[in-house]
Design a protein around this motif. Structure first.
Motif, PDB file in Angstrom:
ATOM      1  N   THR A  77       0.763  -1.157   0.047  1.00 18.02           N
ATOM      2  CA  THR A  77       0.030  -0.011   0.031  1.00 18.02           C
ATOM      3  C   THR A  77       0.772   1.122   0.174  1.00 18.02           C
ATOM      4  O   THR A  77       1.812   1.270   0.713  1.00 18.02           O
ATOM      5  CB  THR A  77      -1.201   0.074   1.337  1.00 18.02           C
ATOM      6  N   VAL A  78       0.274   2.205  -0.834  1.00 19.84           N
ATOM      7  CA  VAL A  78       1.066   3.584  -0.917  1.00 19.84           C
ATOM      8  C   VAL A  78       0.383   4.647  -0.327  1.00 19.84           C
ATOM      9  O   VAL A  78      -1.071   4.526  -0.476  1.00 19.84           O
ATOM     10  CB  VAL A  78       1.346   3.704  -2.326  1.00 19.84           C
ATOM     11  N   TYR A  79       0.551   5.564   0.411  1.00 14.81           N
ATOM     12  CA  TYR A  79      -0.189   6.559   1.101  1.00 14.81           C
ATOM     13  C   TYR A  79       0.217   7.868   0.587  1.00 14.81           C
ATOM     14  O   TYR A  79       1.253   8.106   0.101  1.00 14.81           O
ATOM     15  CB  TYR A  79      -0.109   6.487   2.681  1.00 14.81           C
ATOM     16  N   LEU A  80      -0.823   8.800   0.613  1.00 12.97           N
ATOM     17  CA  LEU A  80      -0.726  10.179   0.129  1.00 12.97           C
ATOM     18  C   LEU A  80      -1.399  11.023   1.070  1.00 12.97           C
ATOM     19  O   LEU A  80      -2.495  10.931   1.525  1.00 12.97           O
ATOM     20  CB  LEU A  80      -1.236  10.682  -1.038  1.00 12.97           C
ATOM     21  N   GLN A  81      -0.377  11.701   2.201  1.00  7.35           N
ATOM     22  CA  GLN A  81      -0.898  12.272   3.349  1.00  7.35           C
ATOM     23  C   GLN A  81      -1.036  13.614   3.014  1.00  7.35           C
ATOM     24  O   GLN A  81      -0.072  14.446   2.347  1.00  7.35           O
ATOM     25  CB  GLN A  81      -0.014  12.224   4.416  1.00  7.35           C
ATOM     26  N   MET A  82      -2.387  14.348   2.866  1.00  6.52           N
ATOM     27  CA  MET A  82      -2.363  15.633   2.491  1.00  6.52           C
ATOM     28  C   MET A  82      -2.756  16.745   3.828  1.00  6.52           C
ATOM     29  O   MET A  82      -3.645  16.415   4.114  1.00  6.52           O
ATOM     30  CB  MET A  82      -3.439  15.743   1.345  1.00  6.52           C
ATOM     31  N   HIS A  83      -1.922  17.636   3.715  1.00  7.18           N
ATOM     32  CA  HIS A  83      -2.148  18.575   4.824  1.00  7.18           C
ATOM     33  C   HIS A  83      -2.559  20.136   4.118  1.00  7.18           C
ATOM     34  O   HIS A  83      -2.068  20.166   2.848  1.00  7.18           O
ATOM     35  CB  HIS A  83      -1.191  18.891   5.750  1.00  7.18           C
ATOM     36  N   ASN A  84      -3.092  21.016   5.155  1.00  7.39           N
ATOM     37  CA  ASN A  84      -3.379  22.293   4.347  1.00  7.39           C
ATOM     38  C   ASN A  84      -3.835  22.091   3.050  1.00  7.39           C
ATOM     39  O   ASN A  84      -3.364  23.049   2.319  1.00  7.39           O
ATOM     40  CB  ASN A  84      -2.101  22.826   4.680  1.00  7.39           C
ATOM     41  N   LEU A  85      -4.923  21.644   3.086  1.00  4.33           N
ATOM     42  CA  LEU A  85      -5.710  21.532   1.867  1.00  4.33           C
ATOM     43  C   LEU A  85      -6.311  22.758   1.290  1.00  4.33           C
ATOM     44  O   LEU A  85      -6.846  23.558   2.091  1.00  4.33           O
ATOM     45  CB  LEU A  85      -6.742  20.143   1.860  1.00  4.33           C
TER      46      LEU A  85
END
Length: 126
Positions: A77-85
């Motif tokens: 599994t690969v993740y994309l953590q997104m902040h300050n959208l």
């Protein structure tokens, strides 16, 4: 290889989301996995990429410092953590896999991605 994205949703500006890309059908040890996004009426845009052989990551300028891509090779599994959208992050996000991990491209968006997921919608409200 089948890729399934999850984790999209509706979030307010400044919020966070974590997308997941689960792979089946093959181990991804030598793959490059990228995240792309496409907003309505816009061209598809490369967001980030990770080399699963050495963990190197690459990001589009528009998301540097806000998004982080990582992998759990044991879970495939690969993740994309997104902040300050931001509202301009609103798009359908796709993960894509390139099995030719031995090839280096200076621009990850020009790699040939053989496998794509179905996409997950991310909507950021202002």
């Amino acid at each position: 290889v089948q890729l399934v994205e999850s984790g999209g949703g509706l979030v307010q500006a400044g919020g966070s989301l974590r997308l997941s890309c689960a792979a089946s059908g093959s181990t991804l040890d030598d793959y490059y996995i990228a995240w792309f996004r496409q907003a309505p009426g816009k061209e598809r845009e490369g967001v980030s990429c990770i080399s699963l052989s050495d963990g190197m990551t690459y990001y589009a300028d528009s998301v540097k410092g806000r998004f982080t891509t990582s992998s759990d090779n044991a879970k495939n599994t690969v993740y994309l953590q997104m902040h300050n959208l931001k509202p301009e992050d609103t798009a359908v996000y796709y993960c894509a896999a390139d099995p030719r991990g031995w090839l280096y491209y200076s621009d990850f968006t020009t790699r040939f991605y053989d496998y794509w997921g179905q996409g997950t919608q991310v909507t950021v409200s202002s």
